[in-house]
Design a protein around this motif. Structure first.
Motif, PDB file in Angstrom:
ATOM      1  N   ARG A  94       0.796  -1.304  -0.013  1.00  0.00           N
ATOM      2  CA  ARG A  94       0.003  -0.115   0.008  1.00  0.00           C
ATOM      3  C   ARG A  94       0.793   1.158  -0.075  1.00  0.00           C
ATOM      4  N   GLY A  95       2.178   0.917   0.601  1.00  0.00           N
ATOM      5  CA  GLY A  95       2.834   2.288   0.889  1.00  0.00           C
ATOM      6  C   GLY A  95       3.419   2.792  -0.791  1.00  0.00           C
ATOM      7  N   ARG A  96       3.819   1.575  -1.677  1.00  0.00           N
ATOM      8  CA  ARG A  96       4.207   1.834  -2.745  1.00  0.00           C
ATOM      9  C   ARG A  96       2.762   2.358  -3.761  1.00  0.00           C
ATOM     10  N   VAL A  97       1.596   1.969  -3.429  1.00  0.00           N
ATOM     11  CA  VAL A  97       0.540   2.498  -4.322  1.00  0.00           C
ATOM     12  C   VAL A  97       0.484   4.105  -4.012  1.00  0.00           C
ATOM     13  N   PHE A  98       0.533   4.219  -2.598  1.00  0.00           N
ATOM     14  CA  PHE A  98       0.227   5.688  -2.140  1.00  0.00           C
ATOM     15  C   PHE A  98       1.524   6.758  -2.777  1.00  0.00           C
ATOM     16  N   LEU A  99       2.676   5.976  -2.855  1.00  0.00           N
ATOM     17  CA  LEU A  99       3.947   6.899  -3.612  1.00  0.00           C
ATOM     18  C   LEU A  99       3.437   7.059  -5.041  1.00  0.00           C
ATOM     19  N   ALA A 100       3.030   6.067  -5.788  1.00  0.00           N
ATOM     20  CA  ALA A 100       2.621   6.330  -7.008  1.00  0.00           C
ATOM     21  C   ALA A 100       1.574   7.157  -7.273  1.00  0.00           C
ATOM     22  N   LEU A 101       0.570   7.304  -6.252  1.00  0.00           N
ATOM     23  CA  LEU A 101      -0.405   8.142  -6.061  1.00  0.00           C
ATOM     24  C   LEU A 101      -0.069   9.571  -5.814  1.00  0.00           C
ATOM     25  N   GLY A 102       1.287   9.915  -5.661  1.00  0.00           N
ATOM     26  CA  GLY A 102       1.633  11.204  -5.194  1.00  0.00           C
ATOM     27  C   GLY A 102       1.334  11.421  -3.655  1.00  0.00           C
ATOM     28  N   ARG A 103       0.939  10.441  -2.677  1.00  0.00           N
ATOM     29  CA  ARG A 103       0.647  10.584  -1.534  1.00  0.00           C
ATOM     30  C   ARG A 103       2.000  10.307  -0.616  1.00  0.00           C
ATOM     31  N   PRO A 104       3.028  11.154  -0.693  1.00  0.00           N
ATOM     32  CA  PRO A 104       4.208  10.283   0.049  1.00  0.00           C
ATOM     33  C   PRO A 104       4.361  10.416   1.558  1.00  0.00           C
ATOM     34  N   ALA A 105       3.379  11.295   2.124  1.00  0.00           N
ATOM     35  CA  ALA A 105       3.258  11.352   3.643  1.00  0.00           C
ATOM     36  C   ALA A 105       2.417   9.836   4.010  1.00  0.00           C
ATOM     37  N   ASP A 106       1.511   9.531   3.178  1.00  0.00           N
ATOM     38  CA  ASP A 106       0.796   8.424   3.517  1.00  0.00           C
ATOM     39  C   ASP A 106       1.626   6.995   3.366  1.00  0.00           C
ATOM     40  N   ALA A 107       2.407   7.072   2.121  1.00  0.00           N
ATOM     41  CA  ALA A 107       3.142   6.068   1.937  1.00  0.00           C
ATOM     42  C   ALA A 107       4.322   5.757   2.867  1.00  0.00           C
ATOM     43  N   LEU A 108       4.870   7.125   3.441  1.00  0.00           N
ATOM     44  CA  LEU A 108       5.766   6.750   4.448  1.00  0.00           C
ATOM     45  C   LEU A 108       5.409   6.181   5.773  1.00  0.00           C
ATOM     46  N   ALA A 109       4.189   6.374   6.168  1.00  0.00           N
ATOM     47  CA  ALA A 109       3.380   6.034   7.255  1.00  0.00           C
ATOM     48  C   ALA A 109       3.375   4.289   7.026  1.00  0.00           C
ATOM     49  N   ASP A 110       3.131   4.050   6.143  1.00  0.00           N
ATOM     50  CA  ASP A 110       2.934   2.712   5.672  1.00  0.00           C
ATOM     51  C   ASP A 110       4.106   1.865   5.615  1.00  0.00           C
ATOM     52  N   PHE A 111       5.060   2.626   4.982  1.00  0.00           N
ATOM     53  CA  PHE A 111       6.575   1.759   4.968  1.00  0.00           C
ATOM     54  C   PHE A 111       7.345   1.881   6.512  1.00  0.00           C
ATOM     55  N   GLU A 112       6.910   2.751   7.178  1.00  0.00           N
ATOM     56  CA  GLU A 112       7.662   2.748   8.674  1.00  0.00           C
ATOM     57  C   GLU A 112       6.843   1.372   9.357  1.00  0.00           C
ATOM     58  N   VAL A 113       5.744   1.248   9.241  1.00  0.00           N
ATOM     59  CA  VAL A 113       5.117   0.051   9.459  1.00  0.00           C
ATOM     60  C   VAL A 113       5.742  -1.258   9.175  1.00  0.00           C
ATOM     61  N   SER A 114       5.780  -1.274   7.751  1.00  0.00           N
ATOM     62  CA  SER A 114       6.610  -2.371   7.084  1.00  0.00           C
ATOM     63  C   SER A 114       7.969  -2.718   7.531  1.00  0.00           C
ATOM     64  N   THR A 115       8.811  -1.750   7.675  1.00  0.00           N
ATOM     65  CA  THR A 115      10.164  -2.068   7.817  1.00  0.00           C
ATOM     66  C   THR A 115      10.275  -2.194   9.423  1.00  0.00           C
ATOM     67  N   ARG A 116       9.468  -1.810  10.310  1.00  0.00           N
ATOM     68  CA  ARG A 116       9.498  -2.330  11.542  1.00  0.00           C
ATOM     69  C   ARG A 116       9.090  -3.884  11.852  1.00  0.00           C
ATOM     70  N   ALA A 117       8.311  -4.158  11.225  1.00  0.00           N
ATOM     71  CA  ALA A 117       7.637  -5.395  11.268  1.00  0.00           C
ATOM     72  C   ALA A 117       8.360  -6.572  10.636  1.00  0.00           C
TER      73      ALA A 117
END
Length: 272
Positions: A140-163
C-alpha cells in the motif's frame, strides 16, 4: 550429494538438499513440489521455483496449500515482470481461499502494471480481512507513493520496515518518500541501511545508489553524490538516469564539461 552435512549449507540449501533426497527416494507428491518451489524461490531461482509450483498446483493439495502455491506463483511472476500473469495467479489463489496475503499478492502486480485504484482496493480488502497483516503495508505504501501521497506512503513503510526482518523494496521506497518530503539526511541514512544489509533484488543496487546520490546533492555534497553515481554507472552503464543524475552532481561540483558530456550520453541512450 545427499550425504553432505546439510547444516553447513544454510537453511535454504539444507531444505533443497532434503527435498531432493525425498524426491530421489520416490516421493513425487504435490506437497513436496510445493516445498521445493518455496526453497528455490528463497534461493532466487525464480524459473525453477515456478516450474515446481506449477507442478504442485496440478496435484492434490489441501485448500490452504493450493491457495499458498498460487499466491507464491503470483509473487514470483511479479518479480519477473510478468504482471498480467501474476495478477491471474493471485486471483486463482483468492478463488481458492480469501486471504490478506492473496489480496496483497494481487495488489503488487496491479500497482506495477498501472492499475493504481485496483491495487489500492486490494490493499484495503487485505486490511479489512486481517487488520494485523503487516505485509500489506509495503505494497500500500508503494501505491500511495505512485498516487503522489508520500506522507501516507511513509506511514505505511514505517510499519512495514518495523515489522519485517528485511524488505529491500520497502526500505528504498521509504528513503524515496523521505527525500520527497524534504528530509535528505534521513534519506541518506535509510539508503545506508539498505546498502549495509546487502539484501537487494536485481535492479535495486542501482536505484539505491542513485537515490543516495540525489539525497547527497540535496545536502550539498556533490562529491559523495558522484561516488554513488560511479557505482551506479558500473552496475548499469546503459541507464540514461545514471548519467542524468551524475550530470547534476558534476554541475554542482563545478565540472561543466563533464556534466555536458553526461547529458549528451543520457540523450543518446534515451533516443536509442
Amino acid at each position: 550429494m545427499f550425504d553432505r552435512d546439510a547444516t553447513e549449507l544454510g537453511p535454504v540449501m539444507a531444505e533443497l538438499v532434503e527435498c531432493n533426497r525425498l524426491l530421489a527416494g520416490g516421493d513425487p507428491s504435490p506437497a513436496l513440489r510445493l516445498r521445493r518451489g518455496i526453497a528455490y524461490g528463497a534461493a532466487r531461482d525464480h524459473r525453477t521455483a515456478l516450474a515446481e509450483l506449477e507442478a504442485a498446483v496440478r496435484g492434490d493439495l489441501s485448500e490452504e496449500d493450493l491457495a499458498a502455491a498460487h499466491r507464491r506463483r503470483a509473487v514470483l511472476l511479479c518479480r519477473l515482470g510478468e504482471y498480467a500473469e501474476a495478477e491471474a495467479a493471485a486471483t486463482e489463489s483468492l478463488a481458492v481461499r480469501l486471504t490478506a496475503a492473496g489480496y496483497t499478492a494481487r495488489a503488487m502486480p496491479r500497482c506495477l502494471g498501472g492499475d493504481l485504484q485496483g491495487a489500492w482496493a486490494d490493499t484495503e480488502r487485505a486490511l479489512l480481512l486481517d487488520p494485523s497483516y503487516t505485509g500489506v503495508h509495503a505494497v500500500r505504501g508503494r501505491v500511495f507513493l505512485a498516487l503522489g501521497r508520500p506522507a501516507d506512503a511513509l506511514a505505511d513503510f514505517e510499519v512495514s520496515t518495523r515489522a519485517e526482518a528485511y524488505d529491500g523494496d520497502a526500505r528504498i521506497d521509504r528513503a524515496e518518500c523521505l527525500l520527497i518530503l524534504g528530509e535528505p539526511a534521513r534519506a541518506v541514512a535509510a539508503c545506508d541501511e539498505v546498502v549495509a544489509a546487502g539484501f537487494l533484488w536485481p535492479g535495486e543496487p542501482v536505484r539505491v545508489h542513485l537515490l543516495r546520490a540525489r539525497a547527497n546533492l540535496a545536502l550539498g555534497d556533490p562529491i559523495a553524490a558522484l561516488a554513488d553515481c560511479f557505482l551506479a554507472a558500473a552496475l548499469s552503464p546503459h541507464s540514461p538516469e545514471v548519467y542524468e543524475v551524475r550530470a547534476a552532481a558534476y554541475q554542482a561540483a563545478d565540472s561543466a564539461g563533464d556534466a555536458s558530456a553526461d547529458l549528451a550520453r543520457a540523450a543518446e541512450l534515451r533516443a536509442a
